[in-house]
Motif scaffolding. Sequence first.
Motif, PDB file in Angstrom:
ATOM      1  N   GLU A 590       0.757  -1.219  -0.061  1.00 41.98           N
ATOM      2  CA  GLU A 590      -0.072   0.019  -0.032  1.00 41.98           C
ATOM      3  C   GLU A 590       0.972   1.217  -0.089  1.00 41.98           C
ATOM      4  O   GLU A 590       0.397   2.191  -0.715  1.00 41.98           O
ATOM      5  N   LYS A 591       2.091   1.211   0.848  1.00 41.41           N
ATOM      6  CA  LYS A 591       2.665   2.479   0.883  1.00 41.41           C
ATOM      7  C   LYS A 591       3.947   2.806   0.212  1.00 41.41           C
ATOM      8  O   LYS A 591       4.051   3.776  -0.217  1.00 41.41           O
ATOM      9  N   LEU A 592       4.826   1.651  -0.379  1.00 42.00           N
ATOM     10  CA  LEU A 592       6.055   1.928  -0.994  1.00 42.00           C
ATOM     11  C   LEU A 592       5.570   2.315  -2.418  1.00 42.00           C
ATOM     12  O   LEU A 592       4.940   1.518  -3.172  1.00 42.00           O
ATOM     13  N   THR A 593       6.096   3.233  -2.835  1.00 39.65           N
ATOM     14  CA  THR A 593       5.933   3.929  -4.098  1.00 39.65           C
ATOM     15  C   THR A 593       6.835   3.168  -5.323  1.00 39.65           C
ATOM     16  O   THR A 593       7.771   2.633  -4.700  1.00 39.65           O
ATOM     17  N   PRO A 594       6.757   3.414  -6.420  1.00 34.00           N
ATOM     18  CA  PRO A 594       7.645   2.696  -7.493  1.00 34.00           C
ATOM     19  C   PRO A 594       9.079   3.296  -7.305  1.00 34.00           C
ATOM     20  O   PRO A 594      10.147   2.369  -7.491  1.00 34.00           O
ATOM     21  N   ASN A 595       9.297   4.581  -6.860  1.00 30.81           N
ATOM     22  CA  ASN A 595      10.251   5.254  -6.904  1.00 30.81           C
ATOM     23  C   ASN A 595      11.371   4.376  -5.804  1.00 30.81           C
ATOM     24  O   ASN A 595      12.381   4.304  -6.105  1.00 30.81           O
ATOM     25  N   SER A 596      10.791   4.029  -4.611  1.00 25.50           N
ATOM     26  CA  SER A 596      11.495   3.686  -3.484  1.00 25.50           C
ATOM     27  C   SER A 596      11.646   2.216  -3.939  1.00 25.50           C
ATOM     28  O   SER A 596      12.859   1.474  -3.665  1.00 25.50           O
TER      29      SER A 596
END
Lengths: 679, 164
Positions: A590-596
């Motif tokens: 839910e929270k980790l964005t593709p960037n990270s």
Amino acid sequence: MFNFKILKIIICFLFIFLTLTTPIGNVFAEDIVDPLLLIFPPFAGIKTIISATGGLGGAIDLIGNPVGTISQGIAASAGALICTAARIILDIGQMILYSAVNSSSTWLSPTDFDANSETYNNVVATGWGIVRNVANAALVIGLVVIAINIILGREENKAKKTLINFIIIALLINFTPIICGFIIDGSNILTKSFVAGGIDNSMVGNLAGKFTEIFNDLGTDNKNPVGTFVIMLVFLMFALVSFFIYTLYALLFIGRSIILWLLVIVSPIAFATKVFPESKYIKKIFPSITYWDDWWESFLQWCVIGIPAGMSIYLANMTISKLTLNINTSGGIEDMAGSLVSAVIQCLTPFIVLVAGFFISISAGGQIGSAVSGIASNVWTKTGGRAVDRGKELAAAPWVKAAGYVEGRAGAVGTWAKEGATGRIGGAISNVFGNEKIDTSTKEGREEGRYKFREYIGKPRELAAKYSLVAPGTVGQKSKEETEAAEFAKGVSFNNYEKLSERYSQPQRTAIEKKLAEEDLSKFLEGAKTPIELERRLKSIAATGNDKTKNAAFLNTINNTKAGTTDWGKVFKTDIGKSVSSMSAKDVVEKLTPNSLGNVDVFEKLTLKQLNAIIDRGSREQTDAIKSLLTGSGSKALTDRKDTLENIKNLPGPVDQIEEAEQKLDDLNKKIVNLIKII
Amino acid sequence: MTSEMSKKISDDIIYFIEGIVLEYNLEKDFIEEDVLLKKKLSGVDDLAERISNKLLFSKTINDYIKNNKPLEEILVSFRIKKIIEQLINNRISFDDLNALLSQNIKVSPEVIQSITEKIKKNPSIKELIDSKIGETEELISNEEDSKKNTNTKSIGNILLKKIN
């Protein structure tokens, strides 16, 4: 009712008035003082003065100048009283410390089990015997656990290794006093080499000698009575402070001995727990210092705690021996003040060394040291430090009030003015005292300043709660304005926020941003049109978000070129390992964005379960980001990481390090294998 | 949409495929062509390490992934993987296996027959064929848990095998 406060003021006034307006002389005859010495020793000082200035001859002055002579007598008595009291206080402090240091290696020693010895410790010997029997029983249970593990094949290799440990530990359990004694004696030798002579009394002698010298000259007209009195008070102050410090050190040494008693007593059980596999249940059965890891850490810390303490005492002694006190009481107030300040600074140096050494010592004491520090802090708060704390309160109160006043007044003249005022104040404080420089001429700078302002405002409030100036519950409590803003934020959607963000008041905006970031972090961060706005939103999350959102936002800053060069780990007070491990598989999706997710460090810290959750339930963007690790710079970073781990694994080095590298390499390979599912 | 609704292969099956590839040396030509990859795979028996080395150290594979080109074109393991994915999603049956494998892998009929038999006997594939979509994750996690907790070389297991 009789008012004692008024009486005290009158007496003080008379005392100061008479001291300032009359020449100093003698009032009591030597013969009159002698019986008084039997009642109270400070009169010895007065006796000295009388002897030095003419004995009974001085009594004639009483007839010629009764007021002056009485006032001189009061001043002399007060001086003698202060001088003697200070000396007694210092002597007691020294005596306590000396006894504490000495006794830690004599009757307080925890390792003498010889019943015929003078330093035989009955308590430790008996306690240790009981605990050793319990530990032997625990070992039997440990043996059964190992056997079951081997039979069932649960962590078999580990169980076999444990069996070797078991045999070694079973032997060692019976020799723990010798092992502990060896370490304790070693640290005692080092400690005692520093504090063999206890605290040097040359400063006490120096100060007291100087004081007597000044005091003996009281009869001459060219002496400044005010100066003399100030010196007396300074001496008393030093005596009190040094008494406090000596007592703290004494408590530290006594505490060390008692804690080492306990640690030696429970040592067999702590050794026994080394046999059991690491498990939260074992830690529950053997809590705190009865579990090996905690025991060993505490034991080493408490053994060595005396070394920095002894060393700081030694250094303070060295500083004391270099003291050259030369207080000028013959000239005017200015001359005397100059020489007095110089003397005070000289006298302060050894105390600063002692205080610094004390805190270094207790910091070496780990968690228990912190507890001692807490006790010391409480003692200080309730005794000598009361005045200092009061000063802090007085200093903090106007500041808090002033800040609150600015905030309040600014609110009255409108949102814009308030935001500007708090932003500028926060920015100004950060520019003067903080590491970050904030340009308050820009809107973004003022925004950042407001976060800083809230941070600074919170600190004195926390301090106030710490010193019980305000109810602890009130710290961190939402203001009425914040509660209303949180209520308002509930009805605001992403679309409304992006369109109307300029119109919201600061508390409303903060509450809305908190809510939206927690709702959908990716969407909230993607809404930032410029790098500056992204930085602002990230800082807003760092200031107000919940832990999960903060973690995810921090991870999003990695690899995100728009996030700038800010040290985000510092802003969010975390690092990649901590952030990733604190998230559940569901949070990760839910929270980790593709960037990270496109970052190798994040990938390496993900567990297999977290990675599979993203592969199975993550968005296309998330899986593509992970897939990108197999190409271009991502692939280069992963191959470099693998090569590094392989080098550690193959080259000679510590076994632990090699095993760790093997484990990490194995995990990394398994995670890469899982990526096949999304190729 | 279809890929989201289809069952995914488990780690076990990935290792199973790599085991077959290693056993019959099915990717020999591909590995021989790449000096770095050849070096990285020489003497490596650990299946996870072999797979990760192939994915990381082969420039050809990297380029294929980057350009979203199907890896089946160059890797036999991915061809087998595709066939097994069709199998577990009931798009083909065990009867089609032999023919499909023959079409996709250039080896002797005996080897094809042997691989077919191995696939048919693989318990993880059987379980996935029988499971419904949604149960897959549960099956995989259960497999992982059971793997974590047991050691096939344990005294207990050896005893059990002997008794059986």
